[in-house]
Write a protein that holds these residues in place. Structure first.
Motif, PDB file in Angstrom:
ATOM      1  N   MET A  10       0.802  -1.223   0.000  1.00 15.09           N
ATOM      2  CA  MET A  10       0.000   0.000   0.000  1.00 15.09           C
ATOM      3  C   MET A  10       0.837   1.276   0.000  1.00 15.09           C
ATOM      4  SD  MET A  10      -2.656  -1.494   2.859  1.00 15.09           S
ATOM      5  CE  MET A  10      -3.476   0.012   3.261  1.00 15.09           C
ATOM      6  N   VAL A  11       1.956   1.267   0.735  1.00 13.47           N
ATOM      7  CA  VAL A  11       2.835   2.450   0.818  1.00 13.47           C
ATOM      8  C   VAL A  11       4.294   2.002   0.715  1.00 13.47           C
ATOM      9  CG1 VAL A  11       1.335   3.997   2.166  1.00 13.47           C
ATOM     10  CG2 VAL A  11       2.757   2.320   3.362  1.00 13.47           C
ATOM     11  N   ASP A  12       5.186   2.985   0.585  1.00  8.35           N
ATOM     12  CA  ASP A  12       6.621   2.674   0.463  1.00  8.35           C
ATOM     13  C   ASP A  12       7.181   2.394   1.863  1.00  8.35           C
ATOM     14  OD1 ASP A  12       9.246   2.456  -0.218  1.00  8.35           O
ATOM     15  OD2 ASP A  12       9.549   4.609  -0.572  1.00  8.35           O
ATOM     16  N   ASN A  25      -7.445  13.850   1.969  1.00  6.16           N
ATOM     17  CA  ASN A  25      -7.192  13.227   3.280  1.00  6.16           C
ATOM     18  C   ASN A  25      -7.112  14.262   4.399  1.00  6.16           C
ATOM     19  OD1 ASN A  25      -6.961  10.326   2.953  1.00  6.16           O
ATOM     20  ND2 ASN A  25      -5.253  10.797   1.584  1.00  6.16           N
ATOM     21  N   ASN A  42      -4.717   8.210   7.331  1.00  3.69           N
ATOM     22  CA  ASN A  42      -4.417   8.497   5.932  1.00  3.69           C
ATOM     23  C   ASN A  42      -3.612   7.314   5.395  1.00  3.69           C
ATOM     24  OD1 ASN A  42      -3.352   9.286   3.508  1.00  3.69           O
ATOM     25  ND2 ASN A  42      -2.588  11.274   4.231  1.00  3.69           N
ATOM     26  N   TRP A  43      -4.279   6.471   4.607  1.00  2.00           N
ATOM     27  CA  TRP A  43      -3.646   5.223   4.160  1.00  2.00           C
ATOM     28  C   TRP A  43      -2.595   5.443   3.091  1.00  2.00           C
ATOM     29  CZ3 TRP A  43      -3.830   1.264   7.259  1.00  2.00           C
ATOM     30  CH2 TRP A  43      -4.912   1.155   8.142  1.00  2.00           C
ATOM     31  N   THR A  44      -2.307   6.728   2.766  1.00  2.00           N
ATOM     32  CA  THR A  44      -1.175   7.003   1.866  1.00  2.00           C
ATOM     33  C   THR A  44       0.006   7.597   2.630  1.00  2.00           C
ATOM     34  OG1 THR A  44      -1.876   9.263   1.327  1.00  2.00           O
ATOM     35  CG2 THR A  44      -2.786   7.496  -0.040  1.00  2.00           C
ATOM     36  N   ASP A  45      -0.145   7.790   3.944  1.00  6.18           N
ATOM     37  CA  ASP A  45       0.924   8.394   4.762  1.00  6.18           C
ATOM     38  C   ASP A  45       1.662   7.301   5.542  1.00  6.18           C
ATOM     39  OD1 ASP A  45       2.559   9.832   6.442  1.00  6.18           O
ATOM     40  OD2 ASP A  45       0.925  10.625   7.690  1.00  6.18           O
ATOM     41  N   ARG A  46       2.849   6.939   5.070  1.00  9.61           N
ATOM     42  CA  ARG A  46       3.577   5.842   5.712  1.00  9.61           C
ATOM     43  C   ARG A  46       4.030   6.183   7.135  1.00  9.61           C
ATOM     44  NH1 ARG A  46       9.567   5.607   2.869  1.00  9.61           N
ATOM     45  NH2 ARG A  46      10.260   7.666   3.505  1.00  9.61           N
ATOM     46  N   CYS A  84       0.275   5.406   8.956  1.00  8.00           N
ATOM     47  CA  CYS A  84      -0.669   4.308   8.679  1.00  8.00           C
ATOM     48  C   CYS A  84      -0.181   2.950   9.174  1.00  8.00           C
ATOM     49  CB  CYS A  84      -1.043   4.249   7.204  1.00  8.00           C
ATOM     50  SG  CYS A  84       0.224   3.567   6.122  1.00  8.00           S
TER      51      CYS A  84
END
Ligand code: ACO
Length: 325
Positions: A26-28, A209, A148-152, A155
């Motif tokens: 999902m994220v890096d 977000n 925020n499922w794009t904020d590593r 999340c």
């Protein structure tokens, strides 16, 4: 003055498990990074549209059964949460209906990760002043609804869950020996979710977000270690005990490195430290009652044990307690 004790406890988490391997898609991020920086391997995440009050009801029903208490005996329900089903009414009222606690008064408190001990503090005081006989303190969070499922940065840290205790008048040596609560709004911007009456949400906010968790991790970490240490020291002093008198310490399960720092400060041997962050992640207010109930149910914490608890969260808020099971 009447003092109170824990008569029964329970906890519930959603069935769905999100592993570090899932997050890698999902994220890096990487399993190795998450484990090294936080100790977390997996977290339980609620299905979209599911209700936190259902999870809380599950935890409360277990606690009531273990306390041999029926729902209609409950005088008061306190729910600690920052992720209630709805803005209003209070989740405590929704929970009251679900468990059938017809005569109880019910309200929510907002103290983020420190919410459970804030709830114990309040419950203890109200049992003394109002002569309540049965009080339920529930801490329940579904932070997945505001991650925020794009904020590593954030999340990977949080999980969902609920923990509950039923309190009644103290008997014998058992009881809540001390509680202490603190807050400092000067640092409110270290950890916050800006959604609220100050900013009416727009359609763009959903895409950007906006209504999600913002955190300055390093600063939060620094405050967490200092505040959790101070809170447990204060709770011990109020109870007239020292760290050596504790059979177990349950720190807020935010991050293994915070927990290790606390253990070092109190010179806690590994067997005395209750840790489950690797399986649940940071469940915010629910983390301490989940860890407490797990340790009671698996026989680690037995009747007569003296347990120190310390926590920290957004606000900033922090709190400590010493209880005898
Ligand atoms: N995967 C890979 N890399 C990441 C991830 C991730 N999931 N998250 C951040 N990074 C990167 C950052 O981008 C940064 O990269 P850069 O150096 O290229 O800029 C690097 O890792 C270091 O970032 P830091 O934020 O400095 O990492 P840190 O060692 O502080 O660890 C952490 C971050 C785990 C959030 C830590 O600060 C922490 O635990 N803070 C406490 C926060 C907490 O527990 N909050 C919960 C709520 S409050 C409470 O419950 C106590």
């Amino acid at each position: 003055m009447q003092t109170c004790q824990i008569l029964g406890s329970g906890h519930a988490v959603p069935h769905r498990i999100l592993t570090n391997a899932d997050l890698e898609q999902m994220v890096d991020t990487s399993d190795a990074w998450i484990i090294e920086r936080s100790g977390i391997r997996q977290r339980h995440i609620a299905e979209p549209g599911s209700s936190l009050s259902d999870l809380a009801a599950d935890a409360v029903k277990q606690a009531l059964e273990r306390a041999a208490t029926s729902a209609d005996e409950i005088d008061l329900i306190i729910v600690a949460t920052v992720s209630a089903d709805m803005k209003f009414p209070a989740m405590a009222c929704l929970l009251q209906e679900k468990i059938g606690a017809t005569k109880a008064a019910a309200f929510d408190i907002s103290a983020a990760c420190a919410g459970f001990i804030y709830g114990l503090h309040l419950a203890k005081s109200l049992m003394q002043t109002c002569a309540y006989q049965r009080v339920v303190v529930v801490a329940a969070e579904m932070l997945s609804s505001m991650v925020n499922w794009t904020d590593r940065n954030t999340c990977v840290l949080f999980g969902d869950g609920a923990g509950a205790v039923v309190l009644g008048p103290a008997e014998g040596n058992s009881g809540i020996l001390s509680t202490t609560i603190h807050s400092d709004g000067n640092h409110s911007k270290l950890l916050y979710n800006p959604a609220g009456s100050q900013h009416v949400l727009t359609p763009e906010d959903l895409n950007n977000n906006f209504a999600t968790i913002n955190m300055q991790g390093r600063e939060v970490f620094r405050h967490a270690v200092a505040s959790m240490t101070a809170a447990l020291n204060e709770a011990l002093e109020l109870a007239g005990l020292s760290a050596e008198d504790l059979d177990f310490i349950i720190p807020h399960q935010a991050n293994n490195r915070i927990i290790e720092a606390i253990a070092k400060r109190f010179k806690v041997p590994p067997g005395k430290l209750i840790v489950n962050v690797e399986r649940f992640g940071n469940t915010s207010a629910a983390s301490i009652p989940i860890a407490l109930n797990e340790a009671i149910q698996n026989g680690t914490i037995k009747k007569g044990a003296t347990v120190g608890m310390t926590t920290f969260g957004a606000g900033l808020t922090w709190a400590g307690a010493v209880i005898k099971i």
